[in-house]
Structure formats: structure tokens, C-alpha cells
Design a protein around this motif. Structure first.
Motif, PDB file in Angstrom:
ATOM      1  N   ARG A  59       0.835  -1.274   0.042  1.00  0.00           N
ATOM      2  CA  ARG A  59      -0.230  -0.195   0.025  1.00  0.00           C
ATOM      3  C   ARG A  59       1.052   1.367  -0.024  1.00  0.00           C
ATOM      4  O   ARG A  59       0.504   2.358  -0.523  1.00  0.00           O
ATOM      5  CB  ARG A  59      -0.958   0.044   1.254  1.00  0.00           C
ATOM      6  CG  ARG A  59      -1.789  -0.996   1.322  1.00  0.00           C
ATOM      7  CD  ARG A  59      -3.059  -0.773   2.259  1.00  0.00           C
ATOM      8  NE  ARG A  59      -3.863   0.082   1.819  1.00  0.00           N
ATOM      9  CZ  ARG A  59      -4.938   0.976   2.657  1.00  0.00           C
ATOM     10  NH1 ARG A  59      -4.599   0.541   3.903  1.00  0.00           N
ATOM     11  NH2 ARG A  59      -5.920   1.299   2.072  1.00  0.00           N
ATOM     12  N   LEU A  60       1.891   1.004   0.834  1.00  0.00           N
ATOM     13  CA  LEU A  60       2.624   2.471   0.649  1.00  0.00           C
ATOM     14  C   LEU A  60       3.500   2.473  -0.552  1.00  0.00           C
ATOM     15  O   LEU A  60       3.514   3.715  -0.971  1.00  0.00           O
ATOM     16  CB  LEU A  60       4.220   2.074   1.618  1.00  0.00           C
ATOM     17  CG  LEU A  60       5.137   3.368   1.777  1.00  0.00           C
ATOM     18  CD1 LEU A  60       4.117   4.789   2.247  1.00  0.00           C
ATOM     19  CD2 LEU A  60       5.981   2.734   2.802  1.00  0.00           C
ATOM     20  N   LEU A  61       3.513   1.598  -1.345  1.00  0.00           N
ATOM     21  CA  LEU A  61       4.161   1.775  -2.833  1.00  0.00           C
ATOM     22  C   LEU A  61       3.156   2.269  -3.625  1.00  0.00           C
ATOM     23  O   LEU A  61       3.326   3.154  -4.641  1.00  0.00           O
ATOM     24  CB  LEU A  61       4.731   0.545  -3.348  1.00  0.00           C
ATOM     25  CG  LEU A  61       5.040   0.545  -4.932  1.00  0.00           C
ATOM     26  CD1 LEU A  61       6.296   1.289  -4.930  1.00  0.00           C
ATOM     27  CD2 LEU A  61       5.504  -0.977  -5.092  1.00  0.00           C
ATOM     28  N   ILE A  62       1.893   1.902  -3.465  1.00  0.00           N
ATOM     29  CA  ILE A  62       0.740   2.530  -4.064  1.00  0.00           C
ATOM     30  C   ILE A  62       0.605   4.039  -3.878  1.00  0.00           C
ATOM     31  O   ILE A  62       0.319   4.836  -4.998  1.00  0.00           O
ATOM     32  CB  ILE A  62      -0.409   1.853  -3.970  1.00  0.00           C
ATOM     33  CG1 ILE A  62      -0.428   0.200  -4.454  1.00  0.00           C
ATOM     34  CG2 ILE A  62      -1.844   2.471  -4.489  1.00  0.00           C
ATOM     35  CD1 ILE A  62      -1.741  -0.536  -4.294  1.00  0.00           C
ATOM     36  N   ASN A 106       1.273   9.891  -5.385  1.00  0.00           N
ATOM     37  CA  ASN A 106       1.853  10.855  -5.287  1.00  0.00           C
ATOM     38  C   ASN A 106       3.260  11.361  -5.739  1.00  0.00           C
ATOM     39  O   ASN A 106       3.705  12.525  -5.231  1.00  0.00           O
ATOM     40  CB  ASN A 106       1.998  11.070  -3.563  1.00  0.00           C
ATOM     41  CG  ASN A 106       0.596  11.022  -2.901  1.00  0.00           C
ATOM     42  OD1 ASN A 106      -0.342  11.584  -3.206  1.00  0.00           O
ATOM     43  ND2 ASN A 106       0.662  10.197  -1.470  1.00  0.00           N
ATOM     44  N   ARG A 107       3.511  10.621  -6.610  1.00  0.00           N
ATOM     45  CA  ARG A 107       4.939  10.820  -7.279  1.00  0.00           C
ATOM     46  C   ARG A 107       5.951  10.890  -6.211  1.00  0.00           C
ATOM     47  O   ARG A 107       7.095  11.882  -6.356  1.00  0.00           O
ATOM     48  CB  ARG A 107       4.845  11.935  -8.242  1.00  0.00           C
ATOM     49  CG  ARG A 107       3.807  11.449  -9.359  1.00  0.00           C
ATOM     50  CD  ARG A 107       4.006  12.695 -10.138  1.00  0.00           C
ATOM     51  NE  ARG A 107       2.839  12.516 -11.435  1.00  0.00           N
ATOM     52  CZ  ARG A 107       2.753  13.293 -12.347  1.00  0.00           C
ATOM     53  NH1 ARG A 107       3.068  14.585 -12.457  1.00  0.00           N
ATOM     54  NH2 ARG A 107       1.720  12.778 -13.271  1.00  0.00           N
ATOM     55  N   ASP A 108       6.156  10.090  -5.185  1.00  0.00           N
ATOM     56  CA  ASP A 108       7.061  10.175  -4.220  1.00  0.00           C
ATOM     57  C   ASP A 108       8.286   9.233  -4.351  1.00  0.00           C
ATOM     58  O   ASP A 108       8.264   8.227  -4.040  1.00  0.00           O
ATOM     59  CB  ASP A 108       6.552   9.879  -2.606  1.00  0.00           C
ATOM     60  CG  ASP A 108       7.530  10.244  -1.534  1.00  0.00           C
ATOM     61  OD1 ASP A 108       8.595  10.419  -1.818  1.00  0.00           O
ATOM     62  OD2 ASP A 108       6.926  10.318  -0.436  1.00  0.00           O
ATOM     63  N   LEU A 109       9.102   9.998  -5.469  1.00  0.00           N
ATOM     64  CA  LEU A 109      10.208   9.207  -5.790  1.00  0.00           C
ATOM     65  C   LEU A 109      11.117   8.655  -4.751  1.00  0.00           C
ATOM     66  O   LEU A 109      11.755   7.357  -4.840  1.00  0.00           O
ATOM     67  CB  LEU A 109      11.124  10.132  -6.742  1.00  0.00           C
ATOM     68  CG  LEU A 109      12.188   9.237  -7.605  1.00  0.00           C
ATOM     69  CD1 LEU A 109      11.634   8.336  -8.301  1.00  0.00           C
ATOM     70  CD2 LEU A 109      12.969  10.366  -8.629  1.00  0.00           C
ATOM     71  N   PRO A 110      11.612   9.231  -3.833  1.00  0.00           N
ATOM     72  CA  PRO A 110      12.610   8.258  -2.734  1.00  0.00           C
ATOM     73  C   PRO A 110      11.923   7.381  -2.096  1.00  0.00           C
ATOM     74  O   PRO A 110      12.529   6.273  -1.801  1.00  0.00           O
ATOM     75  CB  PRO A 110      12.946   9.592  -1.456  1.00  0.00           C
ATOM     76  CG  PRO A 110      12.811  11.060  -2.521  1.00  0.00           C
ATOM     77  CD  PRO A 110      11.706  10.716  -3.387  1.00  0.00           C
TER      78      PRO A 110
END
Length: 207
Positions: A161-164, A169-173
Motif C-alpha cells: 500500500r505504501l508503494l501505491i 503522489n509521485r514520491d520518488l525517494p
């Protein structure tokens, strides 16, 4: 998963054509053919519906708050992935055992007068489990991909879920960190499987 799948595959392979072999075969074909979202939905309908209510339909309780609550919430997500992979591995083990039992060196061991238990322990098990270990390591990749779907269905706050959310949100790090972690786990599982195969099969170790 492996504790259940390997004995089932061995039982089906050693008793080919029996009712046990037929039952395990039906289970393995059905389990391996259903995707994880179908298995999860069926478990929710039959085990988490308001009429039955054996397990919660989703959510998460930390073990520090309630160990019993944590266990009840983890049963259905774990069973969803476990049933699919158990069916796949047991089918693979059954196929390998059947092939080894019909090999020339097993027939030669029986002709020498070795007891059936010794033939199975010394010849059948090592040669049939080595390919199964390789399949288990490959299933780790499926497991890492399947957790994304399962965690979303059961509202489980895990890496999937965190990856989704990171992708949305385009959180690249965060995406890079999770991808690196999953790749590391998959690489380590392949390394461990190579070591186990070398221990089971001397031909690999000497090569």
C-alpha cells in the motif's frame, strides 16, 4: 507455505493414482489457477461476512496493542497468498517426485534390496526437492508482487500500500527505497535457494 506444500506434494507423488493424489491435485489446480483478488474475495465472503464473522474483513492492530487482534487480522491476508503458493509448490513437488520415482537410479536402488524408506530418504527426497527449492525462490517474486493487491484489499498498511500511495503522489525517494528493498529480498532468496540446492544435490556442489 513450504511446511504444508512439500508434505502434500510428497504424499501425492508417492501415492500416485490414489484418492489422496486426486484430492491434492484438484486443490493444486484450483488454487494455482485463481488470482489473489479472487481468493481474497472468497475468503472475505465465507469467513469475514457479518453472518459468520470468524475474522475481521480488514485493518491492522499492532502486536504491541493486542497479539490476539494482530493474529486475527493477519489470518486472511496470509491465507490468501499462502493458499495460492501452497497449491503451486505442492504441484511442482508432486511432479518432481513422480519423475524421480520412475528414474533408473531409483529402480537400481530397489533392485539392490534397499528398503523403501531408505530409497525415499536417500534418493527420492534430495533429487525431487532440489528443483522445488528453485521454484520456491521464484515464487518469492510472485509473493512480493501479490502483497500489493492483498494489502489493498484487506486495508493492510504494508509495503504494498505504501508503494501505491507513493506512486500516486509521485514520491520518488519512497518508490526507490521500496523497490530496492524488494529487489534485495528477491536476490537474497535466490542466493539462499542456490545454497540449499547445492546441499541437496552434490552434482551442483561439485560443478
Amino acid at each position: 507455505m513450504t511446511v504444508i506444500a512439500i508434505p502434500l506434494g510428497l504424499l501425492a507423488g508417492l501415492r500416485r493414482g490414489s484418492k489422496a493424489d486426486l484430492g491434492i491435485g484438484v486443490f493444486s489446480y484450483i488454487g494455482a489457477s485463481m488470482p489473489e483478488f479472487v481468493t481474497a474475495t472468497l475468503l472475505l465472503v465465507f469467513l469475514a461476512s457479518p453472518a459468520i464473522g470468524l475474522f475481521p474483513a480488514g485493518g491492522f492492530i499492532p502486536p504491541g496493542e493486542s497479539l490476539t487482534g494482530f493474529a486475527s487480522h493477519v489470518v486472511l491476508p496470509a491465507a490468501t497468498l499462502g493458499l495460492i503458493l501452497t497449491a503451486h509448490i505442492s504441484r511442482q513437488v508432486r511432479s518432481e517426485v513422480s519423475e524421480v520415482l520412475s528414474s533408473d537410479y531409483v529402480r537400481a536402488a530397489r533392485l539392490k534390496g534397499l528398503r523403501e524408506r531408505r530409497v525415499i530418504r536417500r534418493h527420492v527426497l534430495p533429487n525431487s526437492l532440489a528443483p522445488a527449492v528453485a521454484v520456491i525462490s521464484l515464487d518469492v517474486g510472485y509473493l512480493l508482487g501479490g502483497i500489493i493487491v492483498v494489502e489493498e484489499i484487506f486495508a493492510w498498511p504494508g509495503l504494498g500500500r505504501l508503494l501505491i500511495y507513493a506512486l500516486e503522489n509521485r514520491d520518488l525517494p519512497v518508490i526507490q527505497a521500496i523497490t530496492l528493498l524488494l529487489a534485495t529480498v528477491y536476490a537474497l532468496s535466490n542466493l539462499i535457494s542456490d545454497i540449499v540446492i547445492a546441499l541437496l544435490d552434490p552434482r551442483v556442489r561439485y560443478a
